[in-house]
Scaffold this motif. Structure first.
Motif, PDB file in Angstrom:
ATOM      1  N   UNK A  36       0.745  17.724 -11.669  1.00  0.00           N
ATOM      2  CA  UNK A  36       0.384  19.022 -11.101  1.00  0.00           C
ATOM      3  C   UNK A  36       1.446  20.080 -11.277  1.00  0.00           C
ATOM      4  N   UNK A  37       2.705  19.661 -11.318  1.00  0.00           N
ATOM      5  CA  UNK A  37       3.789  20.632 -11.444  1.00  0.00           C
ATOM      6  C   UNK A  37       3.789  21.335 -12.792  1.00  0.00           C
ATOM      7  N   UNK A  38       3.107  20.773 -13.766  1.00  0.00           N
ATOM      8  CA  UNK A  38       2.994  21.424 -15.062  1.00  0.00           C
ATOM      9  C   UNK A  38       2.224  22.745 -14.913  1.00  0.00           C
ATOM     10  N   UNK A  39       1.301  22.789 -13.961  1.00  0.00           N
ATOM     11  CA  UNK A  39       0.436  23.953 -13.802  1.00  0.00           C
ATOM     12  C   UNK A  39       0.983  24.954 -12.777  1.00  0.00           C
ATOM     13  N   UNK A  40       1.258  24.493 -11.556  1.00  0.00           N
ATOM     14  CA  UNK A  40       1.781  25.402 -10.531  1.00  0.00           C
ATOM     15  C   UNK A  40       2.288  24.602  -9.339  1.00  0.00           C
ATOM     16  N   UNK A  41       2.890  25.291  -8.405  1.00  0.00           N
ATOM     17  CA  UNK A  41       3.408  24.644  -7.204  1.00  0.00           C
ATOM     18  C   UNK A  41       2.263  24.109  -6.340  1.00  0.00           C
ATOM     19  N   UNK A  42       1.202  24.893  -6.222  1.00  0.00           N
ATOM     20  CA  UNK A  42       0.049  24.443  -5.435  1.00  0.00           C
ATOM     21  C   UNK A  42      -0.618  23.232  -6.087  1.00  0.00           C
ATOM     22  N   UNK A  43      -0.684  23.241  -7.386  1.00  0.00           N
ATOM     23  CA  UNK A  43      -1.271  22.099  -8.087  1.00  0.00           C
ATOM     24  C   UNK A  43      -0.415  20.854  -7.912  1.00  0.00           C
ATOM     25  N   UNK A  44       0.895  21.037  -7.825  1.00  0.00           N
ATOM     26  CA  UNK A  44       1.779  19.890  -7.605  1.00  0.00           C
ATOM     27  C   UNK A  44       1.520  19.270  -6.240  1.00  0.00           C
ATOM     28  N   UNK A  45       1.326  20.114  -5.233  1.00  0.00           N
ATOM     29  CA  UNK A  45       1.039  19.616  -3.887  1.00  0.00           C
ATOM     30  C   UNK A  45      -0.295  18.879  -3.847  1.00  0.00           C
ATOM     31  N   UNK A  46      -1.291  19.489  -4.454  1.00  0.00           N
ATOM     32  CA  UNK A  46      -2.619  18.867  -4.483  1.00  0.00           C
ATOM     33  C   UNK A  46      -2.583  17.572  -5.297  1.00  0.00           C
ATOM     34  N   UNK A  47      -1.900  17.596  -6.414  1.00  0.00           N
ATOM     35  CA  UNK A  47      -1.787  16.394  -7.246  1.00  0.00           C
ATOM     36  C   UNK A  47      -1.088  15.263  -6.524  1.00  0.00           C
ATOM     37  N   UNK A  48      -0.058  15.616  -5.731  1.00  0.00           N
ATOM     38  CA  UNK A  48       0.635  14.592  -4.949  1.00  0.00           C
ATOM     39  C   UNK A  48      -0.273  13.956  -3.907  1.00  0.00           C
ATOM     40  N   UNK A  49      -1.071  14.780  -3.243  1.00  0.00           N
ATOM     41  CA  UNK A  49      -1.987  14.256  -2.223  1.00  0.00           C
ATOM     42  C   UNK A  49      -3.059  13.366  -2.853  1.00  0.00           C
ATOM     43  N   UNK A 105       0.836  -1.207   0.000  1.00  0.00           N
ATOM     44  CA  UNK A 105       0.000   0.000   0.000  1.00  0.00           C
ATOM     45  C   UNK A 105       0.868   1.253   0.000  1.00  0.00           C
ATOM     46  N   UNK A 106       1.939   1.253   0.769  1.00  0.00           N
ATOM     47  CA  UNK A 106       2.842   2.407   0.811  1.00  0.00           C
ATOM     48  C   UNK A 106       3.521   2.615  -0.541  1.00  0.00           C
ATOM     49  N   UNK A 107       3.900   1.529  -1.190  1.00  0.00           N
ATOM     50  CA  UNK A 107       4.546   1.636  -2.503  1.00  0.00           C
ATOM     51  C   UNK A 107       3.600   2.257  -3.522  1.00  0.00           C
ATOM     52  N   UNK A 108       2.369   1.772  -3.558  1.00  0.00           N
ATOM     53  CA  UNK A 108       1.398   2.322  -4.505  1.00  0.00           C
ATOM     54  C   UNK A 108       1.086   3.781  -4.188  1.00  0.00           C
ATOM     55  N   UNK A 109       1.016   4.117  -2.902  1.00  0.00           N
ATOM     56  CA  UNK A 109       0.762   5.511  -2.520  1.00  0.00           C
ATOM     57  C   UNK A 109       1.912   6.405  -2.960  1.00  0.00           C
ATOM     58  N   UNK A 110       3.130   5.947  -2.804  1.00  0.00           N
ATOM     59  CA  UNK A 110       4.297   6.743  -3.207  1.00  0.00           C
ATOM     60  C   UNK A 110       4.336   6.940  -4.721  1.00  0.00           C
ATOM     61  N   UNK A 111       4.044   5.892  -5.456  1.00  0.00           N
ATOM     62  CA  UNK A 111       4.029   6.003  -6.915  1.00  0.00           C
ATOM     63  C   UNK A 111       2.916   6.958  -7.351  1.00  0.00           C
ATOM     64  N   UNK A 112       1.756   6.826  -6.738  1.00  0.00           N
ATOM     65  CA  UNK A 112       0.643   7.724  -7.067  1.00  0.00           C
ATOM     66  C   UNK A 112       0.967   9.170  -6.739  1.00  0.00           C
ATOM     67  N   UNK A 113       1.626   9.401  -5.598  1.00  0.00           N
ATOM     68  CA  UNK A 113       2.005  10.760  -5.222  1.00  0.00           C
ATOM     69  C   UNK A 113       2.997  11.345  -6.217  1.00  0.00           C
ATOM     70  N   UNK A 114       3.942  10.550  -6.655  1.00  0.00           N
ATOM     71  CA  UNK A 114       4.938  11.034  -7.621  1.00  0.00           C
ATOM     72  C   UNK A 114       4.288  11.397  -8.950  1.00  0.00           C
ATOM     73  N   UNK A 115       3.401  10.546  -9.415  1.00  0.00           N
ATOM     74  CA  UNK A 115       2.728  10.812 -10.688  1.00  0.00           C
ATOM     75  C   UNK A 115       1.831  12.044 -10.564  1.00  0.00           C
TER      76      UNK A 115
END
Length: 79
Positions: A26-39, A11-21
């Motif tokens: 999100x980083x394409x759009x903005x810093x805040x979007x990157x944070x939200x996309x990671x969560x 579960x931790x591995x899948x969560x980490x991969x999902x957060x990275x993706x």
């Protein structure tokens, strides 16, 4: 105990991969979007890990059952 640790690590591995993706997208759009996309990606990854585990358990149960082929059913059924 070993199975529980294995499940937690998966579960931790899948969560980490999902957060990275999610953060990468999100980083394409903005810093805040990157944070939200990671969560959101982490939550999605953890959910996928749980769903995968459930699906695996169902498939293993199905493999253990003896299924009668449909052709034998039709052959043994005399009108």
């Amino acid at each position: 105990m070993k199975e529980r640790i294995k499940r937690v690590l998966l579960r931790a591995r899948y969560a980490a991969i999902g957060a990275a993706v999610g953060a990468a997208i999100g980083s394409v759009f903005s810093r805040n979007a990157a944070s939200t996309g990671g969560a959101i990606g982490a939550m999605t990854g953890a959910t996928i890990a749980d769903t995968r585990e459930t699906a695996t358990a169902v498939l293993e149960e199905a493999r253990e059952q003896d299924f009668v082929p449909l052709s034998e059913d039709a052959d043994s059924d005399s009108n």
